[in-house]
Design an enzyme around this catalytic site. Structure first.
Site, PDB file in Angstrom:
ATOM      1  N   ASN A  69     -15.985 -24.536 -65.100  1.00 29.71           N
ATOM      2  CA  ASN A  69     -16.789 -23.772 -66.049  1.00 29.71           C
ATOM      3  C   ASN A  69     -15.852 -23.270 -67.141  1.00 29.71           C
ATOM      4  OD1 ASN A  69     -18.381 -21.955 -67.410  1.00 29.71           O
ATOM      5  ND2 ASN A  69     -18.524 -20.475 -65.731  1.00 29.71           N
TER       6      ASN A  69
ATOM      7  N   LYS B  40     -16.532 -21.730 -69.779  1.00 27.90           N
ATOM      8  CA  LYS B  40     -17.020 -20.487 -70.410  1.00 27.90           C
ATOM      9  C   LYS B  40     -16.894 -20.574 -71.940  1.00 27.90           C
ATOM     10  CE  LYS B  40     -15.712 -17.992 -66.287  1.00 27.90           C
ATOM     11  NZ  LYS B  40     -15.577 -16.720 -65.641  1.00 27.90           N
TER      12      LYS B  40
ATOM     13  N   HIS C 271     -25.326 -17.710 -64.007  1.00 27.78           N
ATOM     14  CA  HIS C 271     -23.952 -17.234 -63.805  1.00 27.78           C
ATOM     15  C   HIS C 271     -23.953 -15.707 -63.897  1.00 27.78           C
ATOM     16  CE1 HIS C 271     -19.696 -16.486 -64.439  1.00 27.78           C
ATOM     17  NE2 HIS C 271     -19.484 -17.679 -63.918  1.00 27.78           N
TER      18      HIS C 271
ATOM     19  N   GLU D 178     -22.083 -13.702 -65.320  1.00 32.10           N
ATOM     20  CA  GLU D 178     -21.853 -13.170 -66.676  1.00 32.10           C
ATOM     21  C   GLU D 178     -23.141 -13.200 -67.479  1.00 32.10           C
ATOM     22  OE1 GLU D 178     -18.571 -15.748 -67.548  1.00 32.10           O
ATOM     23  OE2 GLU D 178     -17.368 -14.680 -66.078  1.00 32.10           O
TER      24      GLU D 178
ATOM     25  N   GLU E 142     -20.695 -17.029 -55.713  1.00 31.43           N
ATOM     26  CA  GLU E 142     -19.601 -16.418 -56.464  1.00 31.43           C
ATOM     27  C   GLU E 142     -19.679 -14.897 -56.356  1.00 31.43           C
ATOM     28  OE1 GLU E 142     -18.232 -19.316 -59.721  1.00 31.43           O
ATOM     29  OE2 GLU E 142     -19.896 -18.181 -60.578  1.00 31.43           O
TER      30      GLU E 142
ATOM     31  N   GLY F  43     -12.605 -14.204 -61.998  1.00 34.38           N
ATOM     32  CA  GLY F  43     -11.612 -13.878 -63.020  1.00 34.38           C
ATOM     33  C   GLY F  43     -10.695 -12.720 -62.655  1.00 34.38           C
TER      34      GLY F  43
ATOM     35  N   SER G 193     -11.923 -17.051 -58.607  1.00 34.75           N
ATOM     36  CA  SER G 193     -10.458 -17.150 -58.589  1.00 34.75           C
ATOM     37  C   SER G 193      -9.936 -18.301 -57.735  1.00 34.75           C
ATOM     38  CB  SER G 193      -9.834 -15.819 -58.156  1.00 34.75           C
ATOM     39  OG  SER G 193     -10.182 -14.795 -59.069  1.00 34.75           O
TER      40      SER G 193
END
Ligand code: PEP
Length: 256
Positions: free
Chosen positions: A9, A11, A94, A96, A166, A172, A213
């Site tokens: 991904n 991003k 996702h 985010e 996730e 991250g 991660s």
């Protein structure tokens, strides 16, 4: 038998020139990998160029988001037919997008159904926050996300979905769930719920990636777990060397 699947991904990273260079590098280093399905998910403006670079290769292309309507007055959005022209996969829900762009289990469900209607493989992200994790709410929360995502989806369609578990606190951050914890959550909060919604055959057919991660060092510890079928990789997918090492280490671990 579920085929492992590792997707990058990207991003909001990479211009067209940078994305083309990354894709071209991966095409070279990952040639001949057949035991793991591979994909990269560039930003929408880069999809077309990356699709051209990877055409005929063993690396697929995915979008990072799409609207569920085929067309209309939705400024800034891209539609399922637009994605279908350029990509085989689409990331949906996702964390985010849930956190910063108001995605809900309802919009995830609409997008999931739209992807299936247009023959795009959805990669649906689910996962709990740190607060929910600490409060012992992970299983209930992720279970609710699964029920919301699959509402009204037939068994025949459900098996085409890819899930990415996730934990938000692992994205991250350099922190990861332990492979054992991730495997247990996928078992009890995802597969057991899919058994309730459908049956054992469907629950065992759906692929579930781990995300959070993932890097070259820890990939092997996740891929060997019985309920984990690969990874959705963010930061470490942005360089040829690191994404290649993730895939190669996963392959080596699967062959042991
Ligand atoms: C992600 O964004 O899906 C992700 C898992 O990111 P990272 O690998 O950087 O944690």
């Amino acid at each position: 038998m579920r085929k492992p699947f590792i997707a990058g991904n990207w991003k909001m990273n990479k211009t067209v020139a940078e994305g083309v260079a990354l894709a071209a590098g991966l095409r070279e280093t990952l040639t001949g990998v057949v035991d793991i399905e591979l994909a990269v998910c560039p930003t929408a403006t880069v999809l077309s160029a990356v699709r051209d670079v990877l055409d005929g290769s063993n690396i697929g292309v995915g979008a990072q988001n799409m609207h569920w309507k085929a067309s209309g007055a939705f400024t800034g959005e891209i539609s399922p037919p637009m994605v279908k022209e350029l990509a085989q996969y689409v990331i949906i829900g996702h964390s985010e997008r849930r956190q910063f762009f108001g995605e809900t289990d309802e919009t995830v469900n609409c997008k999931l159904e739209a992807a299936l209607t247009y023959g795009i493989t959805p990669i649906v992200c689910i996962g709990e926050s740190l607060e929910q994790n600490k409060a012992g709410e992970t299983v209930a929360f992720v279970g609710r996300q699964i029920r919301g995502a699959f509402a009204g989806v037939s068994a025949a369609d459900a098996v085409k979905v890819v899930l990415a578990y996730e934990p938000i606190w692992a994205i991250g951050s350099g922190l990861t769930a332990t492979p054992e914890d991730a495997d247990r959550i996928i078992r009890v909060a995802i597969r057991d719920v899919l058994v309730e919604l459908y049956d054992v055959a469907v629950a065992e057919a759906i692929r579930v990636q781990y995300g959070g991660s993932v890097n070259a060092e820890n990939m092997a510890t996740f891929i060997v777990m019985p309920n984990i079928d690969g990874a959705l990789v963010g930061g470490a997918s942005l360089k040829v060397d690191s994404f290649t090492a993730i895939v190669k280490n996963a392959l080596a671990a699967l062959r042991v």
